[in-house]
Design an enzyme around this catalytic site. Structure first.
Site, PDB file in Angstrom:
ATOM      1  N   CYS A 173      35.646   9.070  49.881  1.00  0.00           N
ATOM      2  CA  CYS A 173      35.913   8.250  48.692  1.00  0.00           C
ATOM      3  C   CYS A 173      35.008   7.027  48.598  1.00  0.00           C
ATOM      4  O   CYS A 173      34.947   6.384  47.557  1.00  0.00           O
ATOM      5  CB  CYS A 173      37.362   7.793  48.679  1.00  0.00           C
ATOM      6  SG  CYS A 173      38.489   9.144  48.840  1.00  0.00           S
TER       7      CYS A 173
ATOM      8  N   HIS B 166      38.874   1.778  44.526  1.00  0.00           N
ATOM      9  CA  HIS B 166      39.121   3.213  44.637  1.00  0.00           C
ATOM     10  C   HIS B 166      40.569   3.474  44.233  1.00  0.00           C
ATOM     11  O   HIS B 166      41.483   2.770  44.662  1.00  0.00           O
ATOM     12  CB  HIS B 166      38.862   3.666  46.078  1.00  0.00           C
ATOM     13  CG  HIS B 166      39.321   5.057  46.348  1.00  0.00           C
ATOM     14  ND1 HIS B 166      39.061   6.097  45.484  1.00  0.00           N
ATOM     15  CD2 HIS B 166      40.025   5.591  47.371  1.00  0.00           C
ATOM     16  CE1 HIS B 166      39.578   7.208  45.977  1.00  0.00           C
ATOM     17  NE2 HIS B 166      40.179   6.929  47.113  1.00  0.00           N
TER      18      HIS B 166
ATOM     19  N   ASN C 262      43.976  10.647  42.560  1.00  0.00           N
ATOM     20  CA  ASN C 262      42.867  10.225  43.422  1.00  0.00           C
ATOM     21  C   ASN C 262      41.717  11.224  43.251  1.00  0.00           C
ATOM     22  O   ASN C 262      41.814  12.366  43.693  1.00  0.00           O
ATOM     23  CB  ASN C 262      43.365  10.198  44.875  1.00  0.00           C
ATOM     24  CG  ASN C 262      42.284   9.820  45.868  1.00  0.00           C
ATOM     25  OD1 ASN C 262      41.100   9.758  45.537  1.00  0.00           O
ATOM     26  ND2 ASN C 262      42.684   9.585  47.100  1.00  0.00           N
TER      27      ASN C 262
HETATM   28  N1  ACO Z   1      57.468  14.464  47.391  1.00  0.00           N
HETATM   29  C1  ACO Z   1      58.608  14.137  48.016  1.00  0.00           C
HETATM   30  N2  ACO Z   1      58.664  13.725  49.312  1.00  0.00           N
HETATM   31  C2  ACO Z   1      57.488  13.645  49.956  1.00  0.00           C
HETATM   32  C3  ACO Z   1      56.260  13.967  49.361  1.00  0.00           C
HETATM   33  C4  ACO Z   1      56.288  14.414  48.023  1.00  0.00           C
HETATM   34  N3  ACO Z   1      55.163  14.743  47.357  1.00  0.00           N
HETATM   35  N4  ACO Z   1      55.282  13.790  50.244  1.00  0.00           N
HETATM   36  C5  ACO Z   1      55.844  13.352  51.381  1.00  0.00           C
HETATM   37  N5  ACO Z   1      57.190  13.281  51.199  1.00  0.00           N
HETATM   38  C6  ACO Z   1      58.209  12.859  52.161  1.00  0.00           C
HETATM   39  C7  ACO Z   1      57.714  12.936  53.584  1.00  0.00           C
HETATM   40  O1  ACO Z   1      57.862  14.246  54.078  1.00  0.00           O
HETATM   41  C8  ACO Z   1      58.637  11.941  54.281  1.00  0.00           C
HETATM   42  O2  ACO Z   1      59.867  12.590  54.527  1.00  0.00           O
HETATM   43  P1  ACO Z   1      60.636  12.378  55.927  1.00  0.00           P
HETATM   44  O3  ACO Z   1      60.904  10.889  55.982  1.00  0.00           O
HETATM   45  O4  ACO Z   1      61.845  13.203  55.740  1.00  0.00           O
HETATM   46  O5  ACO Z   1      59.694  12.844  56.972  1.00  0.00           O
HETATM   47  C9  ACO Z   1      58.919  10.885  53.216  1.00  0.00           C
HETATM   48  O6  ACO Z   1      58.516  11.477  51.960  1.00  0.00           O
HETATM   49  C10 ACO Z   1      58.149   9.593  53.428  1.00  0.00           C
HETATM   50  O7  ACO Z   1      56.819   9.940  53.716  1.00  0.00           O
HETATM   51  P2  ACO Z   1      55.757   8.848  54.078  1.00  0.00           P
HETATM   52  O8  ACO Z   1      54.501   9.563  54.402  1.00  0.00           O
HETATM   53  O9  ACO Z   1      56.331   7.872  55.040  1.00  0.00           O
HETATM   54  O10 ACO Z   1      55.622   8.095  52.681  1.00  0.00           O
HETATM   55  P3  ACO Z   1      54.692   6.903  52.331  1.00  0.00           P
HETATM   56  O11 ACO Z   1      55.466   5.814  51.718  1.00  0.00           O
HETATM   57  O12 ACO Z   1      53.756   6.570  53.468  1.00  0.00           O
HETATM   58  O13 ACO Z   1      53.788   7.524  51.165  1.00  0.00           O
HETATM   59  C11 ACO Z   1      51.634   8.509  50.799  1.00  0.00           C
HETATM   60  C12 ACO Z   1      53.035   8.668  51.410  1.00  0.00           C
HETATM   61  C13 ACO Z   1      51.782   8.302  49.297  1.00  0.00           C
HETATM   62  C14 ACO Z   1      50.829   9.742  51.085  1.00  0.00           C
HETATM   63  C15 ACO Z   1      50.980   7.253  51.423  1.00  0.00           C
HETATM   64  O14 ACO Z   1      51.063   7.351  52.829  1.00  0.00           O
HETATM   65  C16 ACO Z   1      49.562   7.106  51.023  1.00  0.00           C
HETATM   66  O15 ACO Z   1      49.248   6.847  49.873  1.00  0.00           O
HETATM   67  N6  ACO Z   1      48.624   7.202  51.972  1.00  0.00           N
HETATM   68  C17 ACO Z   1      47.227   7.063  51.700  1.00  0.00           C
HETATM   69  C18 ACO Z   1      46.726   8.335  51.142  1.00  0.00           C
HETATM   70  C19 ACO Z   1      45.345   8.219  50.606  1.00  0.00           C
HETATM   71  O16 ACO Z   1      45.010   7.257  49.965  1.00  0.00           O
HETATM   72  N7  ACO Z   1      44.559   9.239  50.848  1.00  0.00           N
HETATM   73  C20 ACO Z   1      43.303   9.390  50.302  1.00  0.00           C
HETATM   74  C21 ACO Z   1      42.264   8.616  51.010  1.00  0.00           C
HETATM   75  S1  ACO Z   1      40.794   8.700  50.141  1.00  0.00           S
HETATM   76  C22 ACO Z   1      39.836  10.097  50.552  1.00  0.00           C
HETATM   77  O17 ACO Z   1      38.944   9.993  51.338  1.00  0.00           O
HETATM   78  C23 ACO Z   1      40.128  11.395  49.919  1.00  0.00           C
END
Ligand code: ACO
Length: 331
Positions: free
Chosen positions: A114, A254, A284
């Site tokens: 990214c 980003h 994203n």
């Molecule tokens: N729908 C419902 N529940 C979900 C989903 C979904 N789509 N995805 C995950 N969950 C659940 C998980 O399984 C977890 O359940 P559990 O507690 O029973 O295990 C719960 O939701 C909480 O999950 P977390 O991962 O703790 O949630 P968080 O608040 O951290 O949000 C997210 C997750 C949105 C992915 C966040 O961590 C994030 O944005 N991370 C950065 C991701 C990113 O920016 N990636 C791209 C980088 S750029 C590149 O190079 C491509």
């Protein structure tokens, strides 16, 4: 003499097909409420069958060239940043060169996930600053939908397809790129990756069965990393440029997650009214997100000549990149 280098043309391309959170509720165990609350994403664009990254990249490139009032033959170099290239090789940049007919241009891909667009701007601008080239096309383009595991709710709700392109050329002194910060932490490589299909884990029936050709991500780890580096990288680029927070007209981060964007804005003391956010409509789009956000904001009349912009991204690698730009185009 070192020349000032800025963006003299910009354009973007996104697929027509919109996939909403409600559509995703039908294929994985998720909800519109969870996705909006945790990410800010409401919908994303998804490329049609047969549409690859180079196709979106070429469309964005032609729009940027038209905006710069240049023809493809005027381009000396094409740099494409992508985490979802058409093939392992040849480069997507070569495919774009052929598609748009930029027959005088060198072409290569740059891999910083990214952060690729800002990495590409830093490389391309040096070629112009030193007088080697006149016009460099920098493109961020992705068709991530084709390397996403549509059975994995942790990732499939986050990403979208699109491309953004910028023409870099010499601009009047005092305008253009004023500061750059590039960084990487390869010890975090396993936090965000496509494990198989390269030389480390060559393609096999087993890798396909194990879904290892898709994007895998440790969401919370990437989240912690992103909130740490985004503000820090922007601050280093601003220090390099000699620009303070109150001089920033637009922060163009980003577009991964509104919570990450809000945290970066807070760290930089830039109010959210000065932050370009479109992750709600595109998800994203990795390397394409910054140029799409920039081009859209410009098209909406938000960006004026003389505005100070801060572009900042983070991504797989792990990588980060910040850039301060004084907008030089008369609109
Ligand atoms: N729908 C419902 N529940 C979900 C989903 C979904 N789509 N995805 C995950 N969950 C659940 C998980 O399984 C977890 O359940 P559990 O507690 O029973 O295990 C719960 O939701 C909480 O999950 P977390 O991962 O703790 O949630 P968080 O608040 O951290 O949000 C997210 C997750 C949105 C992915 C966040 O961590 C994030 O944005 N991370 C950065 C991701 C990113 O920016 N990636 C791209 C980088 S750029 C590149 O190079 C491509």
């Amino acid at each position: 003499m070192i020349k000032s280098v800025g963006i003299t043309g910009i354009g973007y391309s996104v697929p027509e097909k919109i996939v909403t959170n409600a559509d995703l509720e039908k294929i994985v165990d998720t909800s519109d409420e969870w996705i909006v609350e945790r990410t800010g994403i409401r919908e994303r664009r998804i490329a049609a069958e047969g549409v690859s990254t180079s196709a979106l990249a070429a469309e964005a490139a032609l729009k940027a060239l038209a905006d710069a009032k240049l023809s493809p033959e005027d381009i000396d170099l094409i740099i494409v940043g992508s985490a979802s290239p058409d093939m392992l090789f040849p480069s997507t940049a070569c495919l774009v060169q052929a598609k748009i007919g930029a027959k005088n241009a060198g072409a290569f891909d740059l891999s910083a996930a990214c952060s690729s667009f800002v990495y590409g701007m830093s490389v391309g601008s040096q070629m112009i600053a030193t007088g080697i080239y006149k016009h460099v096309l920098v493109i961020g383009a992705e068709v991530l939908s084709k390397i996403i595991d549509w059975q994995d709710r942790n990732t499939c709700v986050l990403f979208g397809d699109g491309a953004g392109a910028a023409v870099l050329s010499e601009v009047e002194p005092g305008y253009g790129i004023l500061g750059i910060d590039l960084g990487a932490d390869g010890t975090g490589a396993d936090a965000l990756l496509v494990p198989a299909g390269g030389t480390r884990m060559p393609a096999s029936a087993e890798t396909v069965a194990n879904h290892q050709h898709f994007v895998h991500m440790n969401g919370p780890e990437v989240f912690r990393f992103a909130t740490k580096v985004m503000g820090a990288s922007a601050i280093r680029a601003m220090e390099h440029a000699g620009v303070t927070s109150d001089e920033v007209d637009w922060l163009i981060p980003h577009q991964a997650n509104t919570r990450i964007i809000q945290s970066a804005a807070k760290r930089l003391h830039v109010p959210m009214e000065k932050v370009i956010v479109n992750v709600d409509r595109y998800g994203n789009t990795s390397s394409a997100s910054i140029p799409i956000a920039l081009a859209e904001a410009r098209d909406q009349g938000k960006i004026k000549k003389g505005d100070t912009l801060v572009l900042v991204g983070f991504g797989g690698g792990l990588t980060w990149a910040g850039c301060v730009l004084k907008w030089s185009k008369e609109e």
